[in-house]
Design a protein around this motif. Sequence first.
Motif, PDB file in Angstrom:
ATOM      1  N   LYS A 192       0.872  -1.176   0.000  1.00  0.00           N
ATOM      2  CA  LYS A 192       0.000   0.000   0.000  1.00  0.00           C
ATOM      3  C   LYS A 192       0.903   1.218   0.000  1.00  0.00           C
ATOM      4  O   LYS A 192       1.792   1.329   0.844  1.00  0.00           O
ATOM      5  N   HIS A 193       0.701   2.092  -0.968  1.00  0.00           N
ATOM      6  CA  HIS A 193       1.618   3.213  -1.189  1.00  0.00           C
ATOM      7  C   HIS A 193       0.818   4.503  -1.203  1.00  0.00           C
ATOM      8  O   HIS A 193       0.068   4.774  -2.145  1.00  0.00           O
ATOM      9  N   SER A 250       5.885  -5.624 -11.744  1.00  0.00           N
ATOM     10  CA  SER A 250       5.097  -4.710 -10.906  1.00  0.00           C
ATOM     11  C   SER A 250       3.995  -3.985 -11.666  1.00  0.00           C
ATOM     12  O   SER A 250       4.154  -3.629 -12.843  1.00  0.00           O
ATOM     13  N   TRP A 251       2.884  -3.777 -10.948  1.00  0.00           N
ATOM     14  CA  TRP A 251       1.746  -3.005 -11.453  1.00  0.00           C
ATOM     15  C   TRP A 251       1.243  -2.120 -10.304  1.00  0.00           C
ATOM     16  O   TRP A 251       1.206  -2.575  -9.153  1.00  0.00           O
ATOM     17  N   ALA A 252       0.818  -0.908 -10.613  1.00  0.00           N
ATOM     18  CA  ALA A 252       0.194  -0.026  -9.622  1.00  0.00           C
ATOM     19  C   ALA A 252      -1.322  -0.109  -9.817  1.00  0.00           C
ATOM     20  O   ALA A 252      -1.830   0.139 -10.912  1.00  0.00           O
ATOM     21  N   VAL A 253      -2.018  -0.485  -8.748  1.00  0.00           N
ATOM     22  CA  VAL A 253      -3.472  -0.684  -8.810  1.00  0.00           C
ATOM     23  C   VAL A 253      -4.136   0.423  -7.998  1.00  0.00           C
ATOM     24  O   VAL A 253      -4.141   0.363  -6.757  1.00  0.00           O
ATOM     25  N   PRO A 254      -4.698   1.464  -8.660  1.00  0.00           N
ATOM     26  CA  PRO A 254      -5.212   2.622  -7.921  1.00  0.00           C
ATOM     27  C   PRO A 254      -6.265   2.251  -6.868  1.00  0.00           C
ATOM     28  O   PRO A 254      -6.232   2.773  -5.754  1.00  0.00           O
ATOM     29  N   LYS A 255      -7.192   1.345  -7.193  1.00  0.00           N
ATOM     30  CA  LYS A 255      -8.244   1.012  -6.223  1.00  0.00           C
ATOM     31  C   LYS A 255      -7.901  -0.210  -5.378  1.00  0.00           C
ATOM     32  O   LYS A 255      -8.681  -0.596  -4.509  1.00  0.00           O
ATOM     33  N   GLY A 256      -6.764  -0.837  -5.628  1.00  0.00           N
ATOM     34  CA  GLY A 256      -6.379  -2.025  -4.882  1.00  0.00           C
ATOM     35  C   GLY A 256      -7.089  -3.256  -5.411  1.00  0.00           C
ATOM     36  O   GLY A 256      -8.030  -3.163  -6.200  1.00  0.00           O
ATOM     37  N   PRO A 257      -6.641  -4.448  -4.956  1.00  0.00           N
ATOM     38  CA  PRO A 257      -7.240  -5.692  -5.437  1.00  0.00           C
ATOM     39  C   PRO A 257      -8.616  -5.917  -4.828  1.00  0.00           C
ATOM     40  O   PRO A 257      -8.906  -5.468  -3.728  1.00  0.00           O
ATOM     41  N   SER A 258      -9.466  -6.649  -5.553  1.00  0.00           N
ATOM     42  CA  SER A 258     -10.793  -7.027  -5.069  1.00  0.00           C
ATOM     43  C   SER A 258     -10.855  -8.540  -4.942  1.00  0.00           C
ATOM     44  O   SER A 258     -10.137  -9.258  -5.629  1.00  0.00           O
ATOM     45  N   ASP A 284     -13.804  -9.897  -5.494  1.00  0.00           N
ATOM     46  CA  ASP A 284     -15.026 -10.122  -6.275  1.00  0.00           C
ATOM     47  C   ASP A 284     -14.673 -10.244  -7.760  1.00  0.00           C
ATOM     48  O   ASP A 284     -14.172  -9.296  -8.359  1.00  0.00           O
ATOM     49  N   PRO A 285     -14.937 -11.410  -8.378  1.00  0.00           N
ATOM     50  CA  PRO A 285     -14.591 -11.607  -9.805  1.00  0.00           C
ATOM     51  C   PRO A 285     -15.266 -10.604 -10.738  1.00  0.00           C
ATOM     52  O   PRO A 285     -14.783 -10.386 -11.852  1.00  0.00           O
ATOM     53  N   ASP A 286     -16.382 -10.013 -10.309  1.00  0.00           N
ATOM     54  CA  ASP A 286     -17.073  -9.041 -11.162  1.00  0.00           C
ATOM     55  C   ASP A 286     -16.486  -7.637 -11.051  1.00  0.00           C
ATOM     56  O   ASP A 286     -16.969  -6.707 -11.705  1.00  0.00           O
ATOM     57  N   ASP A 287     -15.492  -7.479 -10.198  1.00  0.00           N
ATOM     58  CA  ASP A 287     -14.971  -6.153  -9.895  1.00  0.00           C
ATOM     59  C   ASP A 287     -13.519  -6.056 -10.379  1.00  0.00           C
ATOM     60  O   ASP A 287     -12.582  -6.159  -9.601  1.00  0.00           O
ATOM     61  N   GLN A 288     -13.332  -5.881 -11.691  1.00  0.00           N
ATOM     62  CA  GLN A 288     -11.959  -5.834 -12.199  1.00  0.00           C
ATOM     63  C   GLN A 288     -11.365  -4.446 -11.971  1.00  0.00           C
ATOM     64  O   GLN A 288     -12.068  -3.448 -11.990  1.00  0.00           O
ATOM     65  N   ARG A 289     -10.064  -4.421 -11.740  1.00  0.00           N
ATOM     66  CA  ARG A 289      -9.395  -3.193 -11.333  1.00  0.00           C
ATOM     67  C   ARG A 289      -8.280  -2.834 -12.321  1.00  0.00           C
ATOM     68  O   ARG A 289      -7.500  -3.710 -12.737  1.00  0.00           O
ATOM     69  N   LEU A 290      -8.210  -1.543 -12.656  1.00  0.00           N
ATOM     70  CA  LEU A 290      -7.122  -1.054 -13.479  1.00  0.00           C
ATOM     71  C   LEU A 290      -5.783  -1.327 -12.781  1.00  0.00           C
ATOM     72  O   LEU A 290      -5.647  -1.096 -11.576  1.00  0.00           O
ATOM     73  N   LEU A 308      -5.597  -5.069 -16.579  1.00  0.00           N
ATOM     74  CA  LEU A 308      -6.696  -5.253 -15.629  1.00  0.00           C
ATOM     75  C   LEU A 308      -6.345  -6.392 -14.683  1.00  0.00           C
ATOM     76  O   LEU A 308      -5.830  -7.430 -15.108  1.00  0.00           O
ATOM     77  N   LEU A 309      -6.629  -6.179 -13.390  1.00  0.00           N
ATOM     78  CA  LEU A 309      -6.463  -7.218 -12.368  1.00  0.00           C
ATOM     79  C   LEU A 309      -7.852  -7.681 -11.945  1.00  0.00           C
ATOM     80  O   LEU A 309      -8.702  -6.856 -11.618  1.00  0.00           O
ATOM     81  N   ARG A 310      -8.086  -8.997 -11.989  1.00  0.00           N
ATOM     82  CA  ARG A 310      -9.379  -9.473 -11.501  1.00  0.00           C
ATOM     83  C   ARG A 310      -9.250 -10.829 -10.829  1.00  0.00           C
ATOM     84  O   ARG A 310      -8.430 -11.668 -11.202  1.00  0.00           O
ATOM     85  N   LYS A 311     -10.109 -11.021  -9.822  1.00  0.00           N
ATOM     86  CA  LYS A 311     -10.164 -12.290  -9.096  1.00  0.00           C
ATOM     87  C   LYS A 311     -10.754 -13.354 -10.014  1.00  0.00           C
ATOM     88  O   LYS A 311     -11.780 -13.127 -10.663  1.00  0.00           O
ATOM     89  N   VAL A 312     -10.105 -14.516 -10.067  1.00  0.00           N
ATOM     90  CA  VAL A 312     -10.679 -15.654 -10.792  1.00  0.00           C
ATOM     91  C   VAL A 312     -11.882 -16.168  -9.981  1.00  0.00           C
ATOM     92  O   VAL A 312     -11.866 -16.153  -8.745  1.00  0.00           O
ATOM     93  N   ASP A 313     -12.934 -16.591 -10.662  1.00  0.00           N
ATOM     94  CA  ASP A 313     -14.141 -17.077  -9.981  1.00  0.00           C
ATOM     95  C   ASP A 313     -13.909 -18.506  -9.500  1.00  0.00           C
ATOM     96  O   ASP A 313     -14.292 -19.479 -10.142  1.00  0.00           O
ATOM     97  N   ASP A 314     -13.268 -18.628  -8.350  1.00  0.00           N
ATOM     98  CA  ASP A 314     -12.948 -19.945  -7.775  1.00  0.00           C
ATOM     99  C   ASP A 314     -13.454 -19.985  -6.330  1.00  0.00           C
ATOM    100  O   ASP A 314     -14.146 -19.073  -5.884  1.00  0.00           O
ATOM    101  N   GLY A 315     -13.100 -21.024  -5.610  1.00  0.00           N
ATOM    102  CA  GLY A 315     -13.592 -21.208  -4.248  1.00  0.00           C
ATOM    103  C   GLY A 315     -13.156 -20.132  -3.266  1.00  0.00           C
ATOM    104  O   GLY A 315     -13.736 -19.995  -2.184  1.00  0.00           O
TER     105      GLY A 315
END
Length: 204
Positions: free
Chosen positions: A38-39, A58-66, A68-74, A161-168
Amino acid sequence: MVADEGLREYLDKRDLDVTPEPAGGETSGSRPRFVIQKHDASSLHYDFRLEADGVLKSWAVPKGPSTDPDDQRLAIRTEDHPLDYADFEGVIPEGQYGGGTVIVWDAGVYRDLSEDDDGAIIDVAEAVEKGHVRVWLQGEKLRGGYDLVHARIGGNEKNWLLRKVDDGEADARRNPTSTQPASVISGRTVEDVRDEEADDGTRS
Ligand code: MN
């Protein structure tokens, strides 16, 4: 190792006599690591870093990781960082590239699940070149599959884009960036680190 080609951009951007950030030199262990820092810079963001090819991709993710698979992040691609950066927490002086306060928000090891067009596993450095990385994170806050896709949002080559895979491990109800703000290595928040270093400055 300091002269490593892979870290030239990192080193060019910093005066290591001025900033407490590491110079590089650490070598890989048996299992690849990931870290999310967190920076709190001119704009708050989360730096998502994966050990690959002897550096931290490295990648800078302005909104941070989610989670939720439906919530992809720049996720904006930034320069490779040295492996020892994974443990860095502290205050980067104003005027140094990036600037601001850094904590280790999450960390752990990961498994590479990146595939080529035939479904064979390829290493993360190669997957970055191809534009699709998939990893299984084993962190304290984040677990399970994450995709990084070179989506070139807005026509910008740096935009992924960073997104959670829809897994368990997916969970649309969690929101760890707000409910779990502290460092996983020191328990401190970015505010704690900034206040402590400001106090040190007053005393010395
Ligand atoms: Mn950053």
